[in-house]
Write an enzyme that holds these catalytic residues in place. Structure first.
Site: not given
Ligand code: GLC
Length: 544
Positions: A200, A243
Site C-alpha cells: 500500500d 500501489e
Molecule cells: C491506499 C488504499 C486506499 C487507502 C489508502 C490509505 O491508497 O488503496 O484505499 O485509503 O491507501 O491506506
C-alpha cells in the site's frame, strides 16, 4: 525468460466483508469467501488479492490497522483464514494480501504507547514535531475531506504526521525497529501461505517523511530492497505488487529489475485508457504505451480498469480531466478529491455492452498482468448515496434473492446496503442470471480470461505497437518463443475496415472476437471490425 507465474496471472481483488456472509450476521467472512471459490474458479482467476482483513476500527475500509497479526473477528478467526487458504490452494489459486505499513490506526497499541510516554520505545516509531510544521496543509491525499497532514495530539503534546486521514499515523520507516517489524509481519503471513503482498501507498512509505537526515545517510528505496530480499528468502516465488501512482520516470527505481517491486499498478496507463474511452480514439493510450518503460527481468506492469478506490485522473491535464469527467461522470456527486470519479465501470459506460466488452478485452490484451475488482465480472454499479469511495464497495450481487444472496441477515443489519435500484440493482445484475445467459458480461469475461490464460505471449512475451494507419484502432503484436499473437481494438462507435499487414506474418487465425463470424485472413487482406469491435488473432507466419 522463465515462466514467472505472476506474468500470466489473472488477479481478482476481494473485500472479504463485502463478498459473502456465511455466518448470517450481515458481514462477509472467510467462510463465505471459501464457499464462493467455485465462482472464482469458473471465472478462471489464478490469484486472489485480499483487501485488509486485520483488526481495525474500519474508518478507512480496514486500511487503518490495530493488529497486523490477526483477523478481524467480524470476518472469522485465524483458523478460518487458514481454512480459506487451504481451499484456495486446492483449486490452484494463489493469494496475495494487502500490506499496509505506511501507517497504523491511531488506535494501534504502538501509537497509544508512543503518544502517552515520550520515553516509550514506540515514540520513535512515528513521526513527531514539537511545532506545527509549515507544510501542514500541503500534500493531502484526500483533499476536501482531509485538511492537513499534521495533527496535534494533546496527550503527546506534539504534532504527528499522517499523509492520509488523521486517524492513520505515519510510521517512521527510517527507524530500524520499524523496518524489522515490517519484515516480521511479512514473515508471519508468508508462513501462513500467502504468495506475496500488494504494498500500500509505496511513494509515501519510502518518503523521508520530514525526518531530519544527513544528506546521503538514508536511501529510501533500500526498504524496498530489504523487503524483497527477505521475502525471497522466506518463500520462493512470492511477489510484491506496488500501489504507486508514479510518473514513468520513477518506475525503474521501483522495479530495480524486479529486485524491489515485481509488479507496479500502471496508473498512468489506466488514466489514459479512460481518456481513450471517453474520446473514442486509441491515441492517448497508444502514446502512453510508447512512453511506458519496459521492466526487465522480474518486473511486470499490472493493469486494471477499476479498483476499490476512486478512478484517479490526477495525471491528466486539467483539460483532459474535464473531458473525461464530462464523458464518464458529469455530476458533481460522482467526482471526488478534486481528481477522480467514485464510479464503477459499467455505469460509466452507461451499461453499453459493446463498450464494456471492448474495455475488458483490452484489459486482458494489454501487456502486463490484469487485475479485476470484485463485481466487475457482472458489471456492478455504484451507490452514490454512500460516502466517498464506499460508493464502489457495495456487497456482491449473487442472485435475485433477498439481500442479493449475499447474506441471510435482516436487511437492516447488513454491513452496507445492497444496490437495489435501477439498471444496476441486484434484480437486474447478478451472478446467477449471468451464468445462464449466453451473451452476458460474465460469460464474455470468462471467455476472455480463458483465452488470456492460454495466450502466454501477452504476459511473458515481447510486444510492439502495430501501425494500421488509424487513430481509432489499437493494434498490438506479441511474440514469445517463436509464437505470435495480434490483438486489435476499435475505440470508435463506427465500423472500420483496413488491410492487416505485419512483416513476417502470412495468415491470421481468429482466437477470439466480439462476434463469432470472423474467418481467417491472409496477409494484406481486409480486417472488418464493428463499432467498438475487437479481435485476437494467432499468427501463422514463419516462426522466428
Ligand atoms: C491506499 C488504499 C486506499 C487507502 C489508502 C490509505 O491508497 O488503496 O484505499 O485509503 O491507501 O491506506
Amino acid at each position: 525468460m522463465p515462466n514467472l507465474w505472476y506474468k500470466n496471472a489473472i488477479v481478482y481483488c476481494v473485500d472479504v466483508e463485502k463478498f459473502m456472509d456465511a455466518s448470517g450476521d450481515g458481514t462477509g467472512d472467510f467462510a463465505g469467501l471459501a464457499d464462493r471459490l467455485d465462482h472464482l474458479e469458473r471465472l478462471g482467476v489464478t490469484c486472489i488479492w485480499l483487501n485488509p482483513f486485520f483488526p481495525s476500527p474500519n474508518r478507512d475500509n480496514g486500511y487503518d490497522i490495530t493488529d497486523y497479526y490477526g483477523v478481524d473477528p467480524r470476518y472469522g478467526t485465524l483458523g478460518d483464514f487458514v481454512e480459506f487458504m487451504h481451499a484456495a490452494r486446492d483449486r490452484g489459486m494463489r493469494v496475495i494480501i494487502d500490506l499496509v505499513v505506511n501507517h497504523t490506526s491511531t488506535d494501534h497499541p504502538w501509537f497509544q504507547a508512543a503518544r502517552s510516554d515520550e520515553n516509550s520505545p514506540f515514540r520513535d516509531w512515528y513521526v513527531w514535531s514539537k511545532e506545527k510544521p509549515e507544510n501542514a496543509h500541503e500534500g493531502m491525499v484526500f483533499p476536501g475531506v482531509q485538511d492537513s497532514i499534521w495533527s496535534y495530539d494533546r496527550t503527546a503534546k506534539a504534532w504527528y504526521l499522517h499523509r492520509f486521514y488523521d486517524h492513520q499515523a505515519d510510521l517512521n520507516t527510517a527507524n530500524p525497529a520499524v523496518r524489522e517489524e515490517i519484515l516480521k509481519i511479512m514473515g508471519f503471513w508468508l508462513a501462513l501461505g500467502v504468495s506475496g503482498f500488494r504494498l500500500d501507498a509505496v511513494p509515501f512509505l519510502i518518503d523521508t517523511k520530514g525526518m531530519k537526515l544527513e544528506p546521503g545517510s538514508f536511501d529510501p528505496y533500500s526498504l524496498l530492497t530489504e523487503m524483497h530480499d527477505f521475502m525471497a528468502w522466506r518463500r520462493a516465488g512470492a511477489v510484491l505488487l506496488a500501489e504507486a501512482n508514479i510518473p514513468y520516470s520513477d518506475a525503474p527505481a521501483y522495479f530495480d529489475g524486479g529486485d524491489r517491486m515485481n509488479m507496479i499498478f500502471d496508473f498512468m496507463l489506466n488514466q489514459h485508457l479512460f481518456l481513450s474511452l471517453a474520446r473514442g480514439t486509441a491515441a492517448p493510450l497508444r502514446h502512453t504505451l510508447q512512453n511506458r518503460p519496459r521492466p526487465d527481468g522480474l518486473g511486470q506492469w499490472a493493469n486494471f480498469l477499476r479498483n476499490h478506490d476512486e478512478l484517479d485522473l490526477g495525471r491528466l491535464s486539467i483539460a483532459e480531466r474535464e473531458e473525461a469527467f464530462a464523458a464518464l461522470g458529469p455530476d458533481a456527486s460522482m467526482q471526488i478529491y478534486e481528481r477522480g470519479l467514485r464510479r464503477r465501470l459499467a455505469p460509466m459506460l452507461e451499461g453499453d455492452m459493446s463498450r464494456l466488452k471492448l474495455a475488458y478485452s483490452l484489459l486482458f490484451a494489454l501487456p502486463g498482468t490484469p487485475v479485476l475488482w470484485y463485481g466487475e465480472e457482472i458489471g456492478m454499479g455504484e451507490n452514490l448515496a454512500l460516502p466517498e469511495r464506499e460508493a464502489v464497495r457495495t456487497p456482491m450481487q449473487w442472485a435475485d434473492e433477498p439481500n442479493a444472496g449475499f447474506s441471510r441477515a435482516a436487511t437492516a443489519n447488513l454491513i452496507q446496503p445492497i444496490l437495489a435500484d435501477g439498471d444496476f440493482g441486484y434484480q437486474n445484475v447478478n451472478v446467477a442470471q449471468q451464468v445462464r445467459e449466453p451473451g452476458s458480461l460474465l460469460r464474455s469475461i470468462t471467455r476472455l480470461v480463458q483465452t488470456r490464460r492460454s495466450t502466454p505471449e501477452i504476459g511473458w512475451g515481447e510486444w510492439e505497437l502495430v501501425d494500421v494507419g488509424r487513430d481509432d484502432v489499437l493494434a498490438l503484436s506479441y511474440s514469445w518463443r517463436g509464437a505470435r499473437v495480434v490483438t486489435v481494438h476499435n475505440f470508435s462507435p463506427e465500423p472500420v475496415s483496413f488491410p492487416l499487414e505485419i512483416d513476417g506474418i502470412d495468415r491470421f487465425e481468429p482466437l477470439l472476437a466480439d462476434h463469432d463470424a470472423q474467418s481467417a485472413i491472409l496477409r494484406g487482406e481486409t480486417l472488418d471490425m464493428a463499432g467498438f469491435g475487437f479481435c485476437w488473432l494467432r499468427c501463422d507466419g514463419p516462426r522466428k
